[in-house]
Design an enzyme around this catalytic site. Structure first.
Site, PDB file in Angstrom:
ATOM      1  N   MET A 194       0.810  -1.219   0.000  1.00 34.10           N
ATOM      2  CA  MET A 194       0.000   0.000   0.000  1.00 34.10           C
ATOM      3  C   MET A 194       0.845   1.271   0.000  1.00 34.10           C
ATOM      4  O   MET A 194       0.292   2.362  -0.038  1.00 34.10           O
ATOM      5  CB  MET A 194      -0.905   0.012   1.238  1.00 34.10           C
ATOM      6  CG  MET A 194      -1.951  -1.091   1.261  1.00 34.10           C
ATOM      7  SD  MET A 194      -3.121  -0.983  -0.117  1.00 34.10           S
ATOM      8  CE  MET A 194      -3.881   0.598   0.216  1.00 34.10           C
ATOM      9  N   ARG A 195       2.170   1.132   0.044  1.00 33.73           N
ATOM     10  CA  ARG A 195       2.992   2.340   0.098  1.00 33.73           C
ATOM     11  C   ARG A 195       2.823   3.187  -1.157  1.00 33.73           C
ATOM     12  O   ARG A 195       2.840   4.412  -1.100  1.00 33.73           O
ATOM     13  CB  ARG A 195       4.461   1.978   0.306  1.00 33.73           C
ATOM     14  CG  ARG A 195       5.353   3.212   0.423  1.00 33.73           C
ATOM     15  CD  ARG A 195       6.797   2.868   0.780  1.00 33.73           C
ATOM     16  NE  ARG A 195       6.916   2.504   2.178  1.00 33.73           N
ATOM     17  CZ  ARG A 195       7.298   1.313   2.608  1.00 33.73           C
ATOM     18  NH1 ARG A 195       7.598   0.360   1.735  1.00 33.73           N
ATOM     19  NH2 ARG A 195       7.392   1.048   3.881  1.00 33.73           N
ATOM     20  N   ALA A 196       2.629   2.547  -2.304  1.00 27.76           N
ATOM     21  CA  ALA A 196       2.464   3.301  -3.548  1.00 27.76           C
ATOM     22  C   ALA A 196       1.228   4.199  -3.484  1.00 27.76           C
ATOM     23  O   ALA A 196       1.265   5.355  -3.929  1.00 27.76           O
ATOM     24  CB  ALA A 196       2.360   2.340  -4.730  1.00 27.76           C
TER      25      ALA A 196
END
Length: 708
Positions: free
Chosen positions: A284-286
């Site tokens: 989910m970092r993107a």
């Protein structure tokens, strides 16, 4: 001791950021991080000599000054000091304003230089936590810049990952520990030809940009003109651009103040989530980075609403390095797919991305490049016009210099007969067009026997700074990892003579012992690939390329340097000088044609020369020779005898070697096995190379070397 460079200590004015020509993507990414450090930093990929470092160093002069508590070595903020600061508690200390620091981390820095060092002698004898801060402490609330970040040693990468994840640095030595805050903007530059980054570190960079030298003569002329002017009079050149620098600095400050008021609506969030899902990025970092980047883009443009154009630009900056699945994948995004995704999830939700009028101002984006400049949407529309001068459009990645087509081999007296189904397709007699490789597979580990002392890696046994402890020794220079029990044993017999009266030991410098550790090293894996006519059957050559590609991938995962030599016709060619870039090796392999005679001796002699030169450059990195051939030797006088002499020459120098036997068919001559015996190495077939085929391959390689 390795030293670091901080821009605030440099008396020569930095090259002005606004004087950088072109490089719209790079300048935009750096400015967005100046507006919102939460974006997470920038990774700059590009060929050598493209002013990557110049642009990054110029950023520090644009960053707003920070308030710090006077006398604190860890840059604690007066409004919210770190409760665990080693220099605390601070009380009501004086407040100082200082420029934002940019600290450079040298590739060859030690672990203590990065995280700091404890005085173990004082800790043992006095019980005092005497701590010398490292570069992470210097970079707190500033910029940490790593040039050639892809060459950084693994143990330093691990420390950077820990600090970036926790926002703090921990130093622990034999039960004595110190913690301090370490929140910084991470900026790295790299040349992809020298190797790729570990995926974990790659993901820690918020944005990534590709830079290349302009192919426009006028723009190149302007680059040279400005650089010569700066070198002749740095102070005068900086003064000439001072007004533009002040205007840009003011715009950054205004965007920072506007940032909290920017609204990221549900429609924009759906577009961000849909885009990340469409490109199948991990985790989910993107999504989070895209959201922060889109918000910073809106603030930079002077808006309080995030538009579709902000989401699109955020995707172009935040996703290319996150969609790669292996080091052979080229970074980048399919912009048609991106536009289709944004349109699908924008129109359904009633977003106003396509219907919204263009922002105010004649130019789009912070660089005045217009809506078509480098594929950027308009980013202007703020209260003031961007001070950056308009520049010519930079070429995209697809415009970079393409690899040269392979040269046709020299004609020999008698071309070999082509195998069925693989007739020559132009070029020299007997040459066949390049064929694709089969799918790569997991290979067995091929390692070098003995115990080395090379750079940290994952292939062969070696004495390293990390790994299991196997003994103790007196330190050579600065103390590394303390061996506590050995130190106590060395100090214990002298306590009465030293007049010990308290509970603590009386420890002298001569008592200290450091741990001797055993881990694994990276090697130089030199591939010597037979591309002659005897290897030219399409299915066989595809399998050979697939095997070499698998070994290249294995070399990447084990932190090796690689080189590639090919031989066919009348000679051998160094297709890829030793490098850390397996991506470059895969590209050379893909282009490899076949045909002609088999000058095996020339390939081995070329390998001997390459290894001799590399041994002078780095004597501690041990080589592993991997010869991929069916063992035939043709062309020239006494080709078999010459090949045997070349093999014995390599064996006499102790070169560890493996021969991958590519011979096919029901009748086998066993020539590759004979070559392996001359090399005092091991012969394995393509099938045996697979990880699930041979259980004792490593033991066999070592056994043959010991028997020799």
């Amino acid at each position: 001791m390795t030293t670091a460079h901080t821009t605030t200590h440099n008396t020569t004015p930095q090259y002005p950021f606004t004087a950088v020509v072109g490089m719209d993507d790079l300048r935009l990414a750096l400015l967005l991080n100046a507006v919102s450090p939460a974006v997470g930093g920038v990774l700059v990929r590009g060929e050598k000599g493209t002013a990557k470092s110049t642009a990054v160093r110029a950023l520090s002069a644009l960053m707003p000054a920070v308030d710090v508590i006077g006398g604190c070595r860890f840059a604690c903020a007066p409004a919210a000091p770190d409760p665990g600061c080693p220099d605390g508690p601070h009380g009501t200390g004086a407040v100082e304003e200082r420029p934002t620091r940019m600290v450079e981390l040298p590739v060859g820095a030690s672990e203590d230089r990065l995280v700091g060092a404890l005085d173990i002698e004082r800790a043992l004898s006095e019980g005092v936590k005497a701590f010398e801060p490292g570069l992470l402490a210097d970079a707190h609330r500033g910029i940490l810049y790593v040039d050639e970040v892809n060459l950084l040693h693994d143990h330093l990468v691990d420390l950077l990952l820990d600090a970036a994840a926790m926002g703090a640095s921990y130093v622990e030595r034999e039960g004595v520990s110190v913690r301090h805050a370490a929140r910084f903007l991470l900026v790295g530059t790299m040349n992809p030809e020298e190797g790729e980054l570990r995926p974990q570190l790659l993901d820690r960079f918020g944005l990534t940009v590709e830079v290349a030298a302009s192919r426009e003569p006028d723009q190149r002329v302007e680059v040279v003109r400005r650089r010569l002017a700066y070198d002749a009079d740095p102070a005068g050149f900086a003064a000439h651009w001072a007004a533009e620098e002040d205007a840009l600095r003011g715009r950054i400050t205004a965007a920072r103040e506007l940032l909290p008021a920017v609204t990221l609506g549900d429609a924009a969030l759906r577009q961000i989530a849909a885009t990340c899902a469409a490109f199948e990025v991990d985790g989910m970092r993107a999504d989070i980075v895209m959201a922060r980047t889109a918000t910073a883009l809106a603030a930079w443009a002077g808006r309080t609403d995030v538009l579709e154009e902000d989401v699109r630009q955020a995707a172009l900056l935040a996703l290319p390095h996150r969609r790669r699945r292996n080091p052979f994948d080229a970074p980048g995004l399919d912009e048609d797919k991106l536009d289709q995704t944004l349109e699908e999830f924008g129109a359904d939700e009633g977003t106003d991305g396509d219907d919204d009028p263009e922002p105010d101002g004649p130019d789009g984006g912070p660089d005045g490049g217009g809506p078509d400049g480098g594929g950027h949407p308009p980013q202007d529309g703020g209260p003031e016009e961007s001070p950056l001068p308009p520049e010519a459009e930079l070429p995209h990645q697809q415009d970079r210099e393409a690899p040269q087509p392979p040269q046709a081999p020299e004609k020999t007296g008698q071309a070999e007969q082509p195998e069925p189904g693989s007739a020559p397709q132009g070029g020299a007699a007997g040459e066949k067009a390049a064929v694709g490789a089969t799918e790569p597979f997991k290979t067995r580990r091929l390692d070098v026997p003995g115990l080395g002392e090379g750079a940290d890696g994952r292939r062969s046994r070696a004495r390293t700074a990390h790994g299991r402890t196997t003994g103790a020794r007196r330190p050579h220079g600065a103390l590394g990892k303390l061996h506590l029990s050995a130190t106590v044993q060395a100090a214990a017999p002298h306590q009465r003579a030293r007049g010990r009266s308290g509970r603590g030991l009386v420890v002298r410098r001569d008592d200290l012992r450091e741990a001797v550790r055993e881990g694994r090293e990276g090697n130089l894996v030199l591939f010597v690939v037979d591309a002659s006519g005897s290897m030219a059957a399409r299915k066989r050559m595809s399998a050979v390329k697939g095997a070499v590609l698998s070994l290249l991938l294995d070399a990447y995962q084990r932190r090796d340097k690689i080189g590639l030599i090919t031989f066919r016709g009348t000679g051998a060619e160094l297709a890829l000088p030793p490098t850390s870039s397996v991506e470059a090796g895969a590209a050379r392999l893909e282009q490899l044609p076949t045909g002609g005679r088999t000058p095996l001796s020339e390939g081995l002699l070329r390998a001997h020369e390459v290894l001799r030169v590399e041994r002078m450059r780095d004597a501690s990195r041990r080589p592993l020779l991997v010869v991929v051939t069916d063992g035939r030797a043709t062309g020239g006088p006494e080709p078999v005898v010459r090949a045997g002499r070349a093999a014995r020459l390599l064996a006499a120098e102790g070169t560890a070697s493996v021969v991958v036997d590519c011979e096919a068919g029901p009748v086998r001559l066993g020539l590759a096995g004979e070559l392996a015996r001359e090399l005092q190495g091991t012969a394995i077939t393509l099938d045996e190379l697979r990880a699930d085929s041979v259980s004792a391959l490593v033991r066999t390689v070592q056994g043959n070397r010991k028997a020799a």
